[in-house]
Design a protein around this motif. Structure first.
Motif, short mmCIF file in Angstrom:
data_model
loop_
_atom_site.label_atom_id
_atom_site.label_comp_id
_atom_site.label_asym_id
_atom_site.label_seq_id
_atom_site.Cartn_x
_atom_site.Cartn_y
_atom_site.Cartn_z
N LEU A 63 59.06 -44.19 -11.30
CA LEU A 63 57.63 -43.89 -11.13
C LEU A 63 56.90 -44.50 -12.32
O LEU A 63 57.03 -44.03 -13.46
CB LEU A 63 57.40 -42.38 -11.07
N PHE A 64 56.15 -45.57 -12.06
CA PHE A 64 55.44 -46.30 -13.11
C PHE A 64 54.06 -45.69 -13.32
O PHE A 64 53.27 -45.59 -12.38
CB PHE A 64 55.33 -47.77 -12.72
N VAL A 65 53.76 -45.29 -14.56
CA VAL A 65 52.46 -44.72 -14.91
C VAL A 65 51.54 -45.86 -15.32
O VAL A 65 51.66 -46.42 -16.42
CB VAL A 65 52.59 -43.68 -16.03
N THR A 66 50.62 -46.22 -14.45
CA THR A 66 49.79 -47.41 -14.69
C THR A 66 48.74 -47.20 -15.76
O THR A 66 48.25 -48.16 -16.37
CB THR A 66 49.08 -47.84 -13.39
N GLY A 67 48.36 -45.95 -16.02
CA GLY A 67 47.29 -45.67 -16.98
C GLY A 67 47.75 -45.62 -18.42
O GLY A 67 46.98 -45.23 -19.29
N GLY A 68 49.00 -46.04 -18.68
CA GLY A 68 49.53 -46.03 -20.03
C GLY A 68 49.28 -47.34 -20.75
O GLY A 68 48.17 -47.87 -20.75
#
Length: 295
Positions: A253-258
């Motif tokens: 699960l890639f957290v794009t807002g990081g």
């Protein structure tokens, strides 16, 4: 194809455990992200196991204390596995000799002193001694001595001296950069990369490399009695969290807002799906899912 989802709860019933990154997902180096805390609490409430998987060079107990200082409550996780933990095993196994020079900040000296009970007998037998560079058999790098002001360029002379003496570097944190609030800082991985560019040898034990996942699986087995637990790796580092999970055959699960938030449009809370797909495709790192923020 990466599915863009809105919440961890929408897929939580598919997994028995999560390996969750810290910096950029659960906190920003200064304070906790409340929505992320609640997402992990909800996953635990459904019976899931939460392991915090971090490239911090600090051992588990030091990471736990740091989290409390940032108001990350202990009730949102079961255990912590750090790059520092995995690298300690290598250090006390003699991976870079017994006389080692340390590159890093004073705050990271717990890497040498904060030893878990299961590692204490090995540490006692190995008898690691910190020495000046000229006397070293190897180098332990936990980061820059002052990451608020320094860059890898400040270490060129030191790295050249290491290369001239054929010293291996144990890199206790493979991350290249990290965001402290709104400031971008260099990590130990940036020094290791510069050393490798000179032809030096760097050894890695955190994400995306196998040792930290081997340790995480062993600790998970003590908490979850499933013979083949379904694991989801969560993180904002495509070259660490996503690549590591993919290499282990695990969903991600890639957290794009990081750390890569600027790549996906002007609104971090609403990443552009086309930009996301193109960016992941260019990097050949296709995460199973993506989410704006862990929530």
């Amino acid at each position: 194809m990466t599915d863009l989802i809105d919440s961890l709860a929408s897929i939580s019933d598919r997994y028995d455990a999560v390996f969750c990154d810290l910096w950029g997902c659960l906190h920003n180096g200064k304070t906790a992200f409340p929505a992320a805390v609640e997402a992990l609490r909800a996953f635990k409430a459904r019976g899931g196991t939460v392991l915090l998987l971090t490239n911090s060079p600090r051992p588990k107990s030091s990471v736990a204390a740091q989290l409390l200082g940032m108001n990350v409550p202990a009730d949102c996780w079961h255990d912590i596995v750090s790059s520092g933990d995995a690298a300690q095993y290598a250090l006390f196994s003699g991976a870079v000799g017994t006389r080692v020079h340390h590159i890093g900040a004073p705050k990271d000296l717990t890497f040498f002193s904060d030893i878990s009970p299961d590692l204490a007998p090995l540490a006692a037998r190995t008898n690691i001694t910190r020495v000046p560079l000229a006397e070293a058999e190897g180098v332990v790098c936990t980061g820059l001595a002052d990451d608020l002001t320094e860059t890898p360029d400040d270490y060129r002379a030191t790295l050249l001296a290491m290369k001239a003496n054929g010293l291996p570097m144990l890199c206790a944190n493979p991350d290249l950069i990290v965001d402290l609030g709104d400031r971008r800082l260099y990590c130990a991985g940036a020094l290791a990369a510069a050393y490798e560019q000179m032809g030096g040898t760097a050894l890695y034990f955190g994400k995306p490399h196998p040792p930290i996942y081997d340790l995480a699986r062993r600790r998970l087995a003590l908490l979850n009695d499933s013979p083949d637990p379904r694991i989801l790796c969560i993180g904002d580092g495509v070259n660490t969290d996503v690549q590591g999970g993919l290499s282990e055959g695990l969903d991600t699960l890639f957290v794009t807002g990081g750390i890569a938030a600027d790549e996906f449009g002007p609104d971090a809370a609403s990443p552009d799906p086309a930009l996301l797909a193109a960016w992941l495709g260019a990097k050949q790192q296709y995460s199973t899912f993506a989410i704006p923020f862990l929530r």
